[in-house]
Write a protein that holds these residues in place. Sequence first.
Motif, PDB file in Angstrom:
ATOM      1  N   ASP A 106      41.175  49.406  45.477  1.00 35.91           N
ATOM      2  CA  ASP A 106      39.743  49.330  45.738  1.00 35.91           C
ATOM      3  C   ASP A 106      39.543  48.696  47.119  1.00 35.91           C
ATOM      4  OD1 ASP A 106      36.995  48.796  45.830  1.00 35.91           O
ATOM      5  OD2 ASP A 106      36.896  48.410  43.671  1.00 35.91           O
ATOM      6  N   ARG A 107      39.025  49.479  48.058  1.00 40.89           N
ATOM      7  CA  ARG A 107      38.890  49.006  49.438  1.00 40.89           C
ATOM      8  C   ARG A 107      37.838  47.918  49.591  1.00 40.89           C
ATOM      9  NH1 ARG A 107      39.915  54.316  53.232  1.00 40.89           N
ATOM     10  NH2 ARG A 107      41.325  55.401  51.826  1.00 40.89           N
ATOM     11  N   ARG A 108      37.011  47.722  48.559  1.00 35.67           N
ATOM     12  CA  ARG A 108      35.967  46.693  48.653  1.00 35.67           C
ATOM     13  C   ARG A 108      36.499  45.310  48.309  1.00 35.67           C
ATOM     14  NH1 ARG A 108      32.169  49.414  44.320  1.00 35.67           N
ATOM     15  NH2 ARG A 108      34.259  49.434  43.371  1.00 35.67           N
ATOM     16  N   LEU A 109      37.680  45.243  47.667  1.00 36.05           N
ATOM     17  CA  LEU A 109      38.198  43.971  47.177  1.00 36.05           C
ATOM     18  C   LEU A 109      39.317  43.450  48.063  1.00 36.05           C
ATOM     19  CD1 LEU A 109      38.470  44.743  43.346  1.00 36.05           C
ATOM     20  CD2 LEU A 109      36.550  43.721  44.577  1.00 36.05           C
ATOM     21  N   THR A 110      39.373  42.139  48.234  1.00 40.20           N
ATOM     22  CA  THR A 110      40.521  41.540  48.895  1.00 40.20           C
ATOM     23  C   THR A 110      41.728  41.646  47.968  1.00 40.20           C
ATOM     24  OG1 THR A 110      40.170  39.332  47.982  1.00 40.20           O
ATOM     25  CG2 THR A 110      38.995  39.873  50.030  1.00 40.20           C
ATOM     26  N   GLN A 113      41.278  39.336  45.031  1.00 40.99           N
ATOM     27  CA  GLN A 113      40.257  39.834  44.114  1.00 40.99           C
ATOM     28  C   GLN A 113      40.775  41.007  43.289  1.00 40.99           C
ATOM     29  OE1 GLN A 113      37.194  40.658  46.978  1.00 40.99           O
ATOM     30  NE2 GLN A 113      36.161  38.677  46.672  1.00 40.99           N
ATOM     31  N   CYS A 114      41.565  41.858  43.924  1.00 39.70           N
ATOM     32  CA  CYS A 114      42.147  43.010  43.222  1.00 39.70           C
ATOM     33  C   CYS A 114      42.988  42.547  42.038  1.00 39.70           C
ATOM     34  CB  CYS A 114      42.995  43.818  44.209  1.00 39.70           C
ATOM     35  SG  CYS A 114      43.914  45.169  43.460  1.00 39.70           S
ATOM     36  N   ARG A 150      41.398  42.823  52.946  1.00 34.41           N
ATOM     37  CA  ARG A 150      41.166  44.056  52.202  1.00 34.41           C
ATOM     38  C   ARG A 150      42.253  45.069  52.558  1.00 34.41           C
ATOM     39  NH1 ARG A 150      36.377  41.578  52.792  1.00 34.41           N
ATOM     40  NH2 ARG A 150      34.989  41.606  50.961  1.00 34.41           N
TER      41      ARG A 150
END
Length: 280
Positions: A106-110, A113-114, A150
């Motif tokens: 998921d490119r939105r998450l660091t 966070q992933c 990210r």
Amino acid sequence: MTPKEPALSVSGLRRAFPMGRGLPELVAVDDVSFELAPGGSLGVVGESGSGKSTVARMLVGLERADAGEIRVAGRARGVRERGRAARLRRAREVQLVFQNPLESLDRRLTAAQCLCHVLRLHGADRAGADRRALELLEQVGLGAREAEARPHRLSGGQRQRLAIARALAADPSVLVLDEAVSALDVSVQAQILRLLSRIREESGVSLVFVSHDLAVVGQVTDEVLVMYRGRAVEHGPTRRVLREPEHPYTRMLASSVPGPGWDPAEVVRLRAEFAAASEV
């Protein structure tokens, strides 16, 4: 003493795809069977079209088997149990690392966070997920700087390390890697292969390493299964299969691996001989 159940047991696996009205179906996988010991590693090798990636997708449930059975630690994978708990249990059994991690992350998450997202799905509280995420990043050789980045800010090797950490976050029994190092530079490939060997030794996770490259498989697996046109044509200890291949197709693949005394003309000759024999 009762022997341990295999970490993974595959029996009579088959998958075919319809090609259209009036055309015969395409048999991608035909009667493939193998076992993987707890903490073991198996290479599944073959050229494009051999069916190896279809096997990988069936192992994790992305493709449905038309026939055969897949068992993880004795539990059948083909039984479709409903409910969130059953789905999470199946995810903990087998995890897949793709060839291109940028398409699956998921490119939105660091990076942190992933991993926290996966850990929270599997029951960790916020503090536990944060702590475990940092442990996993450290395990795959990523630090605090990468934790806050990210995916598009990471190198190819770093993204693949993150993809491995994300798969490990589910605490799987079996980790399936589908051409996981084929897009990486040779030096980065070596780093990832050493990482996988260390993780297997530390965690006891079993590995299925899908690749077209016998040289790569030779560095990270105990056994190898060679596939040609959907069928397994040779199976045995990796060292024996690479040094003393028995099937003509395996001999052709082994001859393609550069090394001391490597002769490209021999590769061409063996390929021509195998092609002629296959047409008979």
